[in-house]
Scaffold this motif. Structure first.
Motif, mmCIF file in Angstrom:
data_model
loop_
_atom_site.group_PDB
_atom_site.id
_atom_site.type_symbol
_atom_site.label_atom_id
_atom_site.label_comp_id
_atom_site.label_asym_id
_atom_site.label_seq_id
_atom_site.Cartn_x
_atom_site.Cartn_y
_atom_site.Cartn_z
ATOM 1 N N LEU A 1 0.814 -1.223 0.000
ATOM 2 C CA LEU A 1 0.000 0.000 0.000
ATOM 3 C C LEU A 1 0.846 1.272 0.000
ATOM 4 C CD1 LEU A 1 -2.786 -0.966 2.582
ATOM 5 C CD2 LEU A 1 -2.556 -1.627 0.180
ATOM 6 N N PRO A 2 1.536 1.580 -1.092
ATOM 7 C CA PRO A 2 2.375 2.786 -1.130
ATOM 8 C C PRO A 2 1.622 4.073 -0.800
ATOM 9 C CG PRO A 2 2.839 1.379 -3.019
ATOM 10 C CD PRO A 2 1.646 0.787 -2.338
ATOM 11 N N PHE A 3 0.319 4.135 -1.078
ATOM 12 C CA PHE A 3 -0.428 5.373 -0.831
ATOM 13 C C PHE A 3 -0.501 5.728 0.646
ATOM 14 C CE2 PHE A 3 -3.679 2.039 -0.605
ATOM 15 C CZ PHE A 3 -4.413 2.405 0.516
ATOM 16 N N VAL A 4 -0.286 4.754 1.517
ATOM 17 C CA VAL A 4 -0.315 5.034 2.960
ATOM 18 C C VAL A 4 0.782 6.028 3.342
ATOM 19 C CG1 VAL A 4 0.026 3.984 5.254
ATOM 20 C CG2 VAL A 4 -1.421 2.851 3.546
ATOM 21 N N PHE A 5 1.868 6.052 2.577
ATOM 22 C CA PHE A 5 3.008 6.914 2.891
ATOM 23 C C PHE A 5 2.934 8.266 2.175
ATOM 24 C CE2 PHE A 5 4.201 2.541 3.568
ATOM 25 C CZ PHE A 5 4.909 2.580 4.765
ATOM 26 N N GLU A 6 1.913 8.460 1.371
ATOM 27 C CA GLU A 6 1.782 9.719 0.638
ATOM 28 C C GLU A 6 1.241 10.823 1.545
ATOM 29 O OE1 GLU A 6 -0.710 8.799 -2.653
ATOM 30 O OE2 GLU A 6 0.794 7.558 -3.675
ATOM 31 N N ASP A 7 1.615 12.052 1.247
ATOM 32 C CA ASP A 7 1.097 13.194 2.000
ATOM 33 C C ASP A 7 -0.428 13.208 1.930
ATOM 34 O OD1 ASP A 7 3.672 13.973 2.550
ATOM 35 O OD2 ASP A 7 3.742 15.525 0.997
ATOM 36 N N GLY A 8 -1.039 13.499 3.063
ATOM 37 C CA GLY A 8 -2.486 13.607 3.103
ATOM 38 C C GLY A 8 -3.212 12.305 3.359
ATOM 39 N N PHE A 9 -2.475 11.204 3.552
ATOM 40 C CA PHE A 9 -3.168 9.946 3.846
ATOM 41 C C PHE A 9 -4.023 10.091 5.097
ATOM 42 C CE2 PHE A 9 -3.262 5.918 6.237
ATOM 43 C CZ PHE A 9 -4.079 5.199 5.376
ATOM 44 N N ASP A 10 -5.240 9.552 5.041
ATOM 45 C CA ASP A 10 -6.168 9.648 6.169
ATOM 46 C C ASP A 10 -7.225 8.565 6.032
ATOM 47 O OD1 ASP A 10 -7.670 10.598 4.028
ATOM 48 O OD2 ASP A 10 -7.857 12.649 4.790
ATOM 49 N N PHE A 11 -8.233 8.587 6.902
ATOM 50 C CA PHE A 11 -9.298 7.596 6.830
ATOM 51 C C PHE A 11 -9.991 7.625 5.473
ATOM 52 C CE2 PHE A 11 -9.523 8.131 11.625
ATOM 53 C CZ PHE A 11 -9.045 6.861 11.908
ATOM 54 N N GLU A 12 -10.242 8.810 4.963
ATOM 55 C CA GLU A 12 -10.965 8.935 3.703
ATOM 56 C C GLU A 12 -10.193 8.283 2.565
ATOM 57 O OE1 GLU A 12 -12.713 10.198 0.078
ATOM 58 O OE2 GLU A 12 -10.669 10.725 0.704
ATOM 59 N N ARG A 13 -8.868 8.430 2.560
ATOM 60 C CA ARG A 13 -8.058 7.814 1.505
ATOM 61 C C ARG A 13 -8.139 6.300 1.576
ATOM 62 N NH1 ARG A 13 -6.500 5.612 -2.059
ATOM 63 N NH2 ARG A 13 -4.626 5.835 -3.347
ATOM 64 N N TYR A 14 -8.150 5.744 2.769
ATOM 65 C CA TYR A 14 -8.272 4.285 2.883
ATOM 66 C C TYR A 14 -9.648 3.828 2.411
ATOM 67 C CZ TYR A 14 -7.510 -0.449 4.582
ATOM 68 O OH TYR A 14 -7.356 -1.824 4.648
ATOM 69 N N VAL A 15 -10.671 4.607 2.705
ATOM 70 C CA VAL A 15 -12.009 4.270 2.237
ATOM 71 C C VAL A 15 -12.032 4.207 0.712
ATOM 72 C CG1 VAL A 15 -14.368 5.172 1.993
ATOM 73 C CG2 VAL A 15 -13.295 5.072 4.245
ATOM 74 N N GLN A 16 -11.398 5.182 0.053
ATOM 75 C CA GLN A 16 -11.369 5.170 -1.412
ATOM 76 C C GLN A 16 -10.655 3.929 -1.935
ATOM 77 O OE1 GLN A 16 -13.179 7.245 -3.278
ATOM 78 N NE2 GLN A 16 -13.862 8.038 -1.279
ATOM 79 N N TYR A 17 -9.565 3.542 -1.280
ATOM 80 C CA TYR A 17 -8.872 2.311 -1.660
ATOM 81 C C TYR A 17 -9.793 1.104 -1.491
ATOM 82 C CZ TYR A 17 -6.195 -1.902 -0.394
ATOM 83 O OH TYR A 17 -5.751 -3.194 -0.253
ATOM 84 N N ALA A 18 -10.437 1.007 -0.334
ATOM 85 C CA ALA A 18 -11.280 -0.158 -0.056
ATOM 86 C C ALA A 18 -12.472 -0.232 -1.009
ATOM 87 C CB ALA A 18 -11.764 -0.116 1.393
ATOM 88 N N LEU A 19 -13.007 0.907 -1.397
ATOM 89 C CA LEU A 19 -14.121 0.913 -2.340
ATOM 90 C C LEU A 19 -13.719 0.342 -3.696
ATOM 91 C CD1 LEU A 19 -15.803 4.365 -1.599
ATOM 92 C CD2 LEU A 19 -16.826 2.106 -1.270
ATOM 93 N N ASP A 20 -12.453 0.465 -4.033
ATOM 94 C CA ASP A 20 -11.980 -0.025 -5.324
ATOM 95 C C ASP A 20 -11.522 -1.479 -5.289
ATOM 96 O OD1 ASP A 20 -12.477 2.318 -6.757
ATOM 97 O OD2 ASP A 20 -10.583 3.217 -6.147
ATOM 98 N N VAL A 21 -11.503 -2.089 -4.116
ATOM 99 C CA VAL A 21 -11.185 -3.516 -4.019
ATOM 100 C C VAL A 21 -12.440 -4.305 -4.405
ATOM 101 C CG1 VAL A 21 -10.571 -5.411 -2.490
ATOM 102 C CG2 VAL A 21 -9.446 -3.195 -2.233
ATOM 103 N N PRO A 22 -12.357 -5.190 -5.403
ATOM 104 C CA PRO A 22 -13.543 -5.944 -5.809
ATOM 105 C C PRO A 22 -14.120 -6.760 -4.650
ATOM 106 C CG PRO A 22 -11.809 -6.153 -7.446
ATOM 107 C CD PRO A 22 -11.192 -5.478 -6.258
ATOM 108 N N MET A 23 -15.411 -6.891 -4.667
ATOM 109 C CA MET A 23 -16.100 -7.629 -3.611
ATOM 110 C C MET A 23 -15.936 -9.139 -3.797
ATOM 111 S SD MET A 23 -19.659 -5.446 -3.385
ATOM 112 C CE MET A 23 -20.311 -6.493 -2.060
ATOM 113 N N TYR A 24 -16.235 -9.870 -2.717
ATOM 114 C CA TYR A 24 -16.387 -11.322 -2.777
ATOM 115 C C TYR A 24 -17.856 -11.720 -2.684
ATOM 116 C CZ TYR A 24 -11.420 -12.611 -2.077
ATOM 117 O OH TYR A 24 -10.078 -12.805 -2.207
ATOM 118 N N PHE A 25 -18.565 -11.168 -1.705
ATOM 119 C CA PHE A 25 -19.895 -11.679 -1.384
ATOM 120 C C PHE A 25 -20.731 -10.614 -0.678
ATOM 121 C CE2 PHE A 25 -17.061 -12.688 2.164
ATOM 122 C CZ PHE A 25 -17.734 -12.091 3.216
#
Length: 455
Positions: free
Chosen positions: A241-265
């Motif tokens: 997760l290189p984006f974790v080390f980018e300036d401005g990383f926060d809860f919202e940025r992780y949410v955007q990452y998680a939204l783009d992870v394909p679902m299972y079920f």
């Protein structure tokens, strides 16, 4: 691997609710807790084979036997697939790996007592059924085809999807075991610093705990084959997760990452609906093919977060996911290692200083080489990873000393680091010791592992 989430089925109307869900994990220092999870292989002591779910000495029999201690069964259809008691749970991984997900506890002394109680219970039931329990990171003997599949709906969906996104995902599901610790954060800024520090240092933990050098009865060329399989398991949901080390990383940025992870079920009315490869963003808009017209709840979001597998995972706490499972003396060492760093500000600052200058390329290179070389992984400055491991352990021990949570004999939690200090003092990970025994007294057989590394 988690089961279905429980809790309020609050409908999601905006992405802001997803951010608020993670923010709700922020706790005052007095409420910080330690949750330890560990997996182990159950096996037939006569044949050294994997256990089926059914049968007189199968996985179902173990779960039923555990109810004598007060554990409450959890069913999926007619099958008992988990147990719960006092904030802890026992669950099944896809290949029948037996997992304890410990309760959130205040000290490592308490979590180690919990681990020891659990192991005493499984040994009592196992001895009656002719079953043993093995603590290593990857199954040294059984092939993928020799490993029975547990009757859990989500695993059927994952088994069908995994081969589409990597070559080793089924090995991750069926033949790997880990020990991990879940720890709290106090604020968004605290989460960011802990996430960055632990993500950069996660390969160091992998190197210290590496003890999975065998595959299909032979040396694999890796010190941690368990760690290696994650490099070829669905790149959409794994990695550093290189984006974790980018300036401005926060809860919202992780949410955007998680939204783009394909679902299972999606879990509805006791059934897992196949949504593999579908988009949670579409779910938010009411356009999920698996449930057209329906929008998700926070339970769905919580479930989705459990299907993301980076080296460190953010939920309403942070999960350290880098270590191989192992013998009992190292099950308490892993939570001690990270508690000493996370729960003392001076230690956290010092740990961050170890890795703050590493580039994204260096972090990834170390991660890629650790499965094969473990503590001997070379660093860009000419040192070995062993040197960082020694510093990391010293920082953690000092943090635990300042934390000053004592047991009844007056020892602080640093006592649980002794097993790790022995590894770095000797300068070799547990896998190298196993390989030496394989070439020596084990006479090139992995069968002795089931005796010497059993709980």
């Amino acid at each position: 691997m988690s089961g279905p989430a429980s809790g309020a089925k609050t409908p999601i109307e905006s992405e802001a609710q997803l951010v608020a869900f993670l923010e709700s994990g922020c706790k005052p220092v007095t409420a910080w807790r330690i949750g330890t999870e560990h997996e182990k292989f159950a096996f037939d002591v006569k044949t050294l084979r994997a256990l089926p779910y059914d049968g007189p000495n199968g996985i179902r029999a173990i779960l039923n036997g555990m109810t004598r201690f007060g554990w409450e069964p959890v069913f999926e259809g007619e099958n008992v697939i988990a147990l719960t008691m006092d904030g802890a749970s026992v669950s099944l991984e896809p290949g029948g790996q037996f997992e304890l997900s410990g309760a959130p506890l205040e000290t490592v002394h308490q979590t180690c007592s919990e681990v020891n109680t659990h192991l005493a219970q499984v040994r009592e039931v196992g001895d009656e059924l002719g079953i043993g329990f093995l603590g290593v990171g990857f199954q040294p003997k059984w092939s993928r085809d020799e490993t029975p599949i547990m009757p859990k709906g989500r695993y059927n969906i994952m088994r069908a999807y995994m081969p589409k996104r990597g070559n080793l995902g089924l090995d991750m599901m069926l033949r790997s075991c880990t020990v991990q610790v879940n720890l709290d954060y106090g604020s968004e800024a605290d989460m960011v610093k802990k996430f960055r520090t632990s993500l950069a240092l996660q390969p160091v933990a992998t190197a210290i705990f590496a003890n999975s050098p065998f595959v299909d009865g032979k040396p694999s060329g890796y010190m941690s084959y368990r760690s290696h399989i994650w490099t070829d398991t669905d790149p959409d949901r794994t990695g550093m997760l290189p984006f974790v080390f980018e300036d401005g990383f926060d809860f919202e940025r992780y949410v955007q990452y998680a939204l783009d992870v394909p679902m299972y079920f999606v879990y509805r009315d006791g059934t897992y609906l196949d949504a593999s490869g579908q988009s949670f963003r579409d779910f938010l808009a009411g356009r999920l093919p698996a449930l057209p017209g329906e929008k998700p709840t926070l339970v769905d979001w919580d479930n989705h977060l459990t299907t993301i597998f980076p080296e460190v995972r953010l939920k309403r706490f942070l999960e350290m996911r880098g270590a191989d499972g192992g013998p009992w003396r190292r099950l308490c060492a892993l939570p001690a290692l990270w508690t000493g760093i996370f729960y003392d500000q001076t230690a956290l600052d010092a740990a961050w200083d170890l890795v703050r200058d590493w580039s994204a390329e260096e972090r990834q290179r170390v991660r890629d080489e650790v499965p094969r070389h473990a503590l001997m992984t070379p660093l860009a400055d000419g040192r070995k990873l062993l040197d960082v491991a020694k510093q990391m352990l010293e920082i953690s021990r000092d943090g635990l000393k300042r934390r000053a949570r004592m047991n009844f004999t007056g020892e602080d939690e640093g006592v649980f680091l002794d097993a790790l200090f022995q590894i770095v003092w000797e300068g070799r990970c547990p896998a190298r010791e196993m390989l030496a025994r394989y070439e020596g007294p084990w006479q090139k057989s992995v069968d002795p592992i089931f005796r010497e590394y059993a709980f």
